[in-house]
Write an enzyme that holds these catalytic residues in place. Sequence first.
Site, PDB file in Angstrom:
ATOM      1  N   SER A 139      -2.675   1.803  -4.146  1.00  0.00           N
ATOM      2  CA  SER A 139      -3.703   2.630  -4.781  1.00  0.00           C
ATOM      3  C   SER A 139      -3.353   2.978  -6.224  1.00  0.00           C
ATOM      4  O   SER A 139      -3.167   2.100  -7.056  1.00  0.00           O
ATOM      5  CB  SER A 139      -3.945   3.886  -3.952  1.00  0.00           C
ATOM      6  OG  SER A 139      -5.059   4.610  -4.447  1.00  0.00           O
ATOM      7  N   HIS A 140      -3.239   4.264  -6.519  1.00  0.00           N
ATOM      8  CA  HIS A 140      -3.027   4.755  -7.876  1.00  0.00           C
ATOM      9  C   HIS A 140      -1.554   4.820  -8.257  1.00  0.00           C
ATOM     10  O   HIS A 140      -1.229   5.269  -9.360  1.00  0.00           O
ATOM     11  CB  HIS A 140      -3.644   6.149  -8.012  1.00  0.00           C
ATOM     12  CG  HIS A 140      -3.102   7.119  -7.000  1.00  0.00           C
ATOM     13  ND1 HIS A 140      -3.405   7.025  -5.653  1.00  0.00           N
ATOM     14  CD2 HIS A 140      -2.272   8.179  -7.114  1.00  0.00           C
ATOM     15  CE1 HIS A 140      -2.793   7.994  -5.005  1.00  0.00           C
ATOM     16  NE2 HIS A 140      -2.098   8.712  -5.863  1.00  0.00           N
ATOM     17  N   ASP A 187      -8.806   3.639 -10.907  1.00  0.00           N
ATOM     18  CA  ASP A 187      -7.383   3.540 -10.607  1.00  0.00           C
ATOM     19  C   ASP A 187      -6.987   2.115 -10.252  1.00  0.00           C
ATOM     20  O   ASP A 187      -7.765   1.173 -10.409  1.00  0.00           O
ATOM     21  CB  ASP A 187      -6.999   4.505  -9.487  1.00  0.00           C
ATOM     22  CG  ASP A 187      -7.593   4.121  -8.146  1.00  0.00           C
ATOM     23  OD1 ASP A 187      -8.669   3.505  -8.128  1.00  0.00           O
ATOM     24  OD2 ASP A 187      -6.982   4.426  -7.102  1.00  0.00           O
ATOM     25  N   ASP A 232      -6.518   0.363  -7.462  1.00  0.00           N
ATOM     26  CA  ASP A 232      -7.271  -0.437  -6.489  1.00  0.00           C
ATOM     27  C   ASP A 232      -8.770  -0.181  -6.525  1.00  0.00           C
ATOM     28  O   ASP A 232      -9.522  -0.727  -5.723  1.00  0.00           O
ATOM     29  CB  ASP A 232      -6.740  -0.208  -5.075  1.00  0.00           C
ATOM     30  CG  ASP A 232      -7.059   1.174  -4.531  1.00  0.00           C
ATOM     31  OD1 ASP A 232      -7.074   2.132  -5.323  1.00  0.00           O
ATOM     32  OD2 ASP A 232      -7.267   1.305  -3.313  1.00  0.00           O
ATOM     33  N   ASP A 237     -10.680   2.678  -6.097  1.00  0.00           N
ATOM     34  CA  ASP A 237     -11.406   3.627  -5.255  1.00  0.00           C
ATOM     35  C   ASP A 237     -11.489   5.032  -5.852  1.00  0.00           C
ATOM     36  O   ASP A 237     -12.122   5.912  -5.269  1.00  0.00           O
ATOM     37  CB  ASP A 237     -10.829   3.671  -3.841  1.00  0.00           C
ATOM     38  CG  ASP A 237      -9.392   4.174  -3.782  1.00  0.00           C
ATOM     39  OD1 ASP A 237      -8.793   4.435  -4.843  1.00  0.00           O
ATOM     40  OD2 ASP A 237      -8.859   4.300  -2.656  1.00  0.00           O
ATOM     41  N   ARG A 238     -10.880   5.254  -7.017  1.00  0.00           N
ATOM     42  CA  ARG A 238     -10.956   6.561  -7.654  1.00  0.00           C
ATOM     43  C   ARG A 238     -11.626   6.438  -9.015  1.00  0.00           C
ATOM     44  O   ARG A 238     -11.739   5.353  -9.577  1.00  0.00           O
ATOM     45  CB  ARG A 238      -9.559   7.168  -7.813  1.00  0.00           C
ATOM     46  CG  ARG A 238      -8.837   7.353  -6.492  1.00  0.00           C
ATOM     47  CD  ARG A 238      -7.529   8.085  -6.658  1.00  0.00           C
ATOM     48  NE  ARG A 238      -6.819   8.172  -5.393  1.00  0.00           N
ATOM     49  CZ  ARG A 238      -5.943   9.121  -5.072  1.00  0.00           C
ATOM     50  NH1 ARG A 238      -5.665  10.065  -5.947  1.00  0.00           N
ATOM     51  NH2 ARG A 238      -5.350   9.133  -3.898  1.00  0.00           N
ATOM     52  N   LYS A 279     -13.910   5.215  -0.494  1.00  0.00           N
ATOM     53  CA  LYS A 279     -14.349   5.807  -1.748  1.00  0.00           C
ATOM     54  C   LYS A 279     -14.469   4.706  -2.787  1.00  0.00           C
ATOM     55  O   LYS A 279     -13.861   3.645  -2.653  1.00  0.00           O
ATOM     56  CB  LYS A 279     -13.382   6.898  -2.203  1.00  0.00           C
ATOM     57  CG  LYS A 279     -11.920   6.505  -2.227  1.00  0.00           C
ATOM     58  CD  LYS A 279     -11.037   7.746  -2.260  1.00  0.00           C
ATOM     59  CE  LYS A 279      -9.578   7.370  -2.004  1.00  0.00           C
ATOM     60  NZ  LYS A 279      -8.751   8.526  -1.678  1.00  0.00           N
TER      61      LYS A 279
END
Length: 561
Positions: free
Chosen positions: A114-115, A280, A282, A284-285, A380
């Site tokens: 992710s982030h 971010d 991946d 999703d943010r 998300k």
Amino acid sequence: MGYQIKEISTKPFDGQKPGTSGLRKRVKVFQQEHYTENFIQAIFDSIKADGATLVIGGDGRYFSPEAVQTILRIGSANGVKKLIIGKDSILSTPAASNVIRKYKADGGILLTASHNPGGPNNDFGIKYNVSNGGPAPENVTNKIYEITKTIQRYKVIEANPVDLSVIGKTSYGPTEVQIIDSVADYVELLQGIFDFQLIKDFLQNNAESFRILFDGLHGVTGPYARAILVETLGLPEASIQNCVALPDFGGGHPDPNLTYAHSLVEVVEAKHIQFGAASDGDGDRNMIYGKGAFVTPSDSVAIIADWAHVIPYFKKGGVKGLARSMPTSKAIDLVAQKKGLEYFEVPTGWKFFGNLMDAGRLSICGEESFGTGSDHIREKDGIWAIMAWLNIIAAANKESPNELIGIKELLKKHYAVYGRSFFSRYDYEEVFFRGCQQACCTAGWRNYFIIARKQGLTSRRVLIRTLPLPSVTNFSYTDPIDGMFRLSGTGSAGATVRLYVERYVGPEAGEKVLAGDTAEGLKGLIEVALEISNLKEFLGRDKPTVITVIIIQTTHLCKRR
């Protein structure tokens, strides 16, 4: 044609328990002999792999290509019928969720942390998503973990590596392999959700007075942003930056907040750009930031919910319900109450939103950790949130032809109706677990609850007795769909402690108060929380790693000519 299946002896590794978003560790941990193979085999042992169709993708971080080849070797040996893989092993998390749902796959394996930072000395992650496109529920992740504790062998088929750069169909052993365009399906999805023509017309008609800048932070969303903003909406190349996906994210931290997305903030402020956004690692943010105007995630999802009627997807299907994670401010609750919608407060973890969506009770939701989304997928979705804002701004300007409506104007209009939740979050990253336990379980918190309940006070000190305390609770949640409960965490090293501070001010306070600085709006409350929690003492930190605040300045966008 027969293919030889080899069984490789192995032994368990400690700590292969998936968290909120899969298994996250340092790259060097995954590079240990048998480590990645053990976890992949555990996934296949926990699901019905024989005859399955699975989607493979990720954010393109360091070690991803090697991990995809490992999945091919083990998946084919376990009878997987078909693997759908994003070109160059890339699929953003939202895009992967869409592909799982569109192609009716049985699930997917996503290679992302992710982030979190990437590179040989940073983080890698493996996460399993189920057939609805969302993160695996606990009954699946617990099964995976139990298998990792006793695993003694994994199966492989040795064949020539698959060229992940060539779109088309091929095979690995008995398994059909389809390499797909990483971006096309996702762009098609968003074109069916938002009014692209309305957005395009607004941006072209206001090319000088309303400029856009998207910062990909060298994460996976760069190619998606280019396809949508430049190739579809016709914006200039200068509207995007850092949009080449790199295995180490350019040495940065791909987390869209005021600390790590400084490359966006600095350019927006220096060049007076009206609309800035970032996503971010991946995808999703998201963060929405214009000149002098930062939108908290809590306000962002509330405004999207309030304006959902201008988005074609919700015009057609309506809004079933709204939801937020527990730490997120109550801004979206107020929208739900005004519109007569069902709303939910859930623990951190997108799977709780997914349960409600699958039951037909939720349409729009968000987390204060810069995650926003809807029931179009089961993750998300950073680009979705950015496009939602552009759709809303375009529609608002169509309704107000004599005034240019931007981020600040939307925020002020929202506060005038619903009031404002002054909100801040302090993140203490990579702290020692023992300090985290002490902070969460300290007698100081317990004494605080006792004093608050008995005396209605917020602290033992006289200074703080002037601050009213409406309630004190220990949050608990019973999922109305499946009754599950869980704890969460997304780091790969140490723990993250987050302190949330919120103060609601009603619309009757007036524009001056509602447009005030966050520090003034939360005056005293942050000091109270730090005193009660003893975070500095327990964590050994004088300052947090990241502070999330909201900025509103009184300057206005120029009027239309």
